[in-house]
Write a protein that holds these residues in place. Structure first.
Motif, PDB file in Angstrom:
ATOM      1  N   UNK A 140      -6.731  -1.010  10.365  1.00  0.00           N
ATOM      2  CA  UNK A 140      -7.694  -0.809   9.266  1.00  0.00           C
ATOM      3  C   UNK A 140      -8.111   0.652   9.109  1.00  0.00           C
ATOM      4  N   UNK A 141      -8.243   1.354  10.231  1.00  0.00           N
ATOM      5  CA  UNK A 141      -8.644   2.774  10.156  1.00  0.00           C
ATOM      6  C   UNK A 141      -7.540   3.593   9.491  1.00  0.00           C
ATOM      7  N   UNK A 152     -13.781  -4.968   6.688  1.00  0.00           N
ATOM      8  CA  UNK A 152     -12.386  -4.810   7.097  1.00  0.00           C
ATOM      9  C   UNK A 152     -12.155  -3.437   7.720  1.00  0.00           C
ATOM     10  N   UNK A 153     -12.595  -2.404   7.034  1.00  0.00           N
ATOM     11  CA  UNK A 153     -12.269  -1.042   7.472  1.00  0.00           C
ATOM     12  C   UNK A 153     -13.099  -0.579   8.666  1.00  0.00           C
ATOM     13  N   UNK A 154     -14.303  -1.098   8.797  1.00  0.00           N
ATOM     14  CA  UNK A 154     -15.170  -0.600   9.870  1.00  0.00           C
ATOM     15  C   UNK A 154     -15.569  -1.697  10.868  1.00  0.00           C
ATOM     16  N   UNK A 164     -13.437   5.786  -5.062  1.00  0.00           N
ATOM     17  CA  UNK A 164     -12.592   6.495  -4.112  1.00  0.00           C
ATOM     18  C   UNK A 164     -12.840   7.986  -4.189  1.00  0.00           C
ATOM     19  N   UNK A 218       0.817  -1.207   0.000  1.00  0.00           N
ATOM     20  CA  UNK A 218       0.000   0.000   0.000  1.00  0.00           C
ATOM     21  C   UNK A 218       0.859   1.269   0.000  1.00  0.00           C
ATOM     22  N   UNK A 272      -5.836  -4.346  15.440  1.00  0.00           N
ATOM     23  CA  UNK A 272      -7.084  -4.570  14.692  1.00  0.00           C
ATOM     24  C   UNK A 272      -7.971  -3.332  14.751  1.00  0.00           C
ATOM     25  N   UNK A 273      -7.772  -2.537  15.782  1.00  0.00           N
ATOM     26  CA  UNK A 273      -8.520  -1.285  15.889  1.00  0.00           C
ATOM     27  C   UNK A 273      -7.887  -0.178  15.029  1.00  0.00           C
ATOM     28  N   UNK A 329     -12.835  -4.866  17.574  1.00  0.00           N
ATOM     29  CA  UNK A 329     -11.647  -4.762  18.434  1.00  0.00           C
ATOM     30  C   UNK A 329     -11.898  -3.814  19.596  1.00  0.00           C
ATOM     31  N   UNK A 330     -12.497  -2.661  19.311  1.00  0.00           N
ATOM     32  CA  UNK A 330     -12.702  -1.679  20.383  1.00  0.00           C
ATOM     33  C   UNK A 330     -13.759  -2.172  21.380  1.00  0.00           C
ATOM     34  N   UNK A 370     -14.001  -4.646  11.638  1.00  0.00           N
ATOM     35  CA  UNK A 370     -12.880  -5.147  12.451  1.00  0.00           C
ATOM     36  C   UNK A 370     -12.494  -4.167  13.565  1.00  0.00           C
ATOM     37  N   UNK A 371     -12.298  -2.869  13.265  1.00  0.00           N
ATOM     38  CA  UNK A 371     -11.992  -1.936  14.358  1.00  0.00           C
ATOM     39  C   UNK A 371     -13.102  -1.857  15.398  1.00  0.00           C
ATOM     40  N   UNK A 406      -5.573  -6.912  19.375  1.00  0.00           N
ATOM     41  CA  UNK A 406      -6.723  -6.020  19.564  1.00  0.00           C
ATOM     42  C   UNK A 406      -6.383  -4.570  19.192  1.00  0.00           C
ATOM     43  N   UNK A 465     -16.868  -6.805   1.819  1.00  0.00           N
ATOM     44  CA  UNK A 465     -15.655  -7.312   2.460  1.00  0.00           C
ATOM     45  C   UNK A 465     -14.733  -6.171   2.892  1.00  0.00           C
ATOM     46  N   UNK A 466     -14.614  -5.151   2.039  1.00  0.00           N
ATOM     47  CA  UNK A 466     -13.765  -4.011   2.419  1.00  0.00           C
ATOM     48  C   UNK A 466     -14.401  -3.205   3.544  1.00  0.00           C
ATOM     49  N   UNK A 472      -7.390  -6.536  -0.624  1.00  0.00           N
ATOM     50  CA  UNK A 472      -7.738  -7.010   0.717  1.00  0.00           C
ATOM     51  C   UNK A 472      -6.634  -7.915   1.277  1.00  0.00           C
ATOM     52  N   UNK A 517     -15.336  -0.205  -4.030  1.00  0.00           N
ATOM     53  CA  UNK A 517     -15.821   1.129  -3.717  1.00  0.00           C
ATOM     54  C   UNK A 517     -15.077   2.176  -4.528  1.00  0.00           C
ATOM     55  N   UNK A 543      -5.595   6.379   4.740  1.00  0.00           N
ATOM     56  CA  UNK A 543      -4.450   6.521   3.842  1.00  0.00           C
ATOM     57  C   UNK A 543      -4.847   6.232   2.386  1.00  0.00           C
ATOM     58  N   UNK A 544      -5.600   5.166   2.194  1.00  0.00           N
ATOM     59  CA  UNK A 544      -5.922   4.734   0.827  1.00  0.00           C
ATOM     60  C   UNK A 544      -7.131   5.431   0.220  1.00  0.00           C
ATOM     61  N   UNK A 545      -8.102   5.796   1.050  1.00  0.00           N
ATOM     62  CA  UNK A 545      -9.333   6.335   0.495  1.00  0.00           C
ATOM     63  C   UNK A 545      -9.505   7.828   0.737  1.00  0.00           C
TER      64      UNK A 545
END
Lengths: 226, 105
Positions: B46-47, A203-205, A161, A29, B42-43, A211-212, A207-208, B39, A199-200, B4, A159, B52-54
């Motif tokens: 991805x954010x 991953x981006x929303x 961009x 990336x 993982x928090x 985790x939180x 998973x965090x 943990x 899936x994205x 991904x 998605x 960074x990417x979008x």
């Protein structure tokens, strides 16, 4: 493992004279470089320098010729792409060089086609995949193998961009509904692409968030123990 | 390798790199430290990648923000002092950033 060159050919690039097509090369990336795709041939080669082949991936974007500042692009292509609100991104991410164990294979041509360019999104589809062998023979890849190849190089719903500061984004928002409140068909397609990109989004929303929640649970337990 | 897949590899690498940095500083309960690394990253990871990417935010600004957030989480989860947590977070993120630059160019 043998590295076989993949060539990407945008068949109908000449039908879009008002646009400049740009390839952005990333290593993982990390942005590496960007280049203008030659409009006479529509041919795109993936560079082999500066990155392990496994991590190299390339995406395609366009910019209106009138909005394109070539001297600025040539000074710093990476920065120009990253900071430019006029860049229109596409569904194609992850174009790669190939890894094929077949020693007879010389290179592979992926034929792509521009389906549409809206103010917000460039839609590219896969047409065919042709294998070229060392002995001069060729063979066309058939579905479902062909579809899997196209999926691997990113030709599936992803998605868009949109840049929040982009003028394109504003046009997109303004045009989502016409004066009668009914949606423009071409934009509806883009909207469905955004929604289908689960899936994205997970991953981006997802998973965090998960985790939180677990972190909060652990902290609450620690507090109770004290 | 899909976009991904890159993200998954990047997260896994970050988790392990930061786990070893945590272990180097805290030297106890490795399983718990690995869980915390999973943990925390993982928090934040991805954010960070999303912005960074979008959203095209600057990588180094994002790294600073992530370091601060991870420092707070390390302080709370590992029950250590704020400055020590920030130092560990800074060391972990610098290490993963440097390894990322070396590996990815």
């Amino acid at each position: 493992m043998d590295l076989v060159s993949y060539y990407y050919i945008i068949e109908n690039i000449k039908d879009y004279p008002d646009y400049e097509f740009i390839a952005r090369h990333d290593c993982g990336y990390w942005p590496l470089s960007a280049e203008i795709i030659d409009k006479t041939k529509g041919l795109l080669r993936i560079p082999r320098d500066g990155c392990a082949p496994y991590f190299m991936n390339t995406s395609i974007c366009v910019i209106r010729a009138v909005d394109f500042n070539k001297p600025n692009f040539q000074v710093n292509p990476k920065k120009y792409i990253k900071k430019n609100p006029y860049i229109i991104f596409s569904n194609v991410h992850g174009l790669q060089n190939g890894y094929i164990k077949n020693h007879n294979l010389h290179h592979v041509n992926f034929y792509l086609k521009v389906e549409s360019i809206t103010d917000n999104f460039l839609t590219i589809s896969g047409v065919k995949v042709v294998n070229y062998y060392h002995d001069g023979n060729t063979s066309e890849m058939l579905s479902p193998e062909k579809d899997a190849y196209f999926k691997n190089i990113g030709i599936f719903a992803v998605k868009a961009e949109p840049n929040k500061n982009s003028k394109m984004q504003k046009v997109y928002s303004d045009n989502l509904s016409d004066s009668n409140g009914t949606k423009n068909n071409s934009l509806e397609i883009n909207e469905s692409r955004i929604i289908s990109n689960t899936s994205l989004n997970t991953w981006f929303f997802g998973l965090p968030l998960m985790a939180i929640l677990i972190i909060s649970f652990i902290l609450l337990r620690k507090r109770k123990e004290h | 390798m899909s976009f991904l897949s890159h993200l998954v590899v990047a997260l896994a690498a970050t988790i392990f790199i930061e786990f070893f940095v945590y272990l180097a500083f805290i030297c106890k309960k490795p399983i718990e430290l690995l869980l915390f690394s999973i943990l925390i990253n993982s928090f934040t990871n991805p954010i960070l990648n999303y912005f960074y990417n979008f959203e095209f935010c600057e990588l180094y600004s994002l790294e600073i923000l992530v370091t601060l957030i991870e420092g707070i989480l390390i302080m709370l989860l590992m029950e250590i002092r704020y400055y020590r947590a920030m130092f560990i977070s800074l060391a972990a993120n610098l290490t993963s950033l440097l390894i990322g630059i070396i590996v990815f160019g």
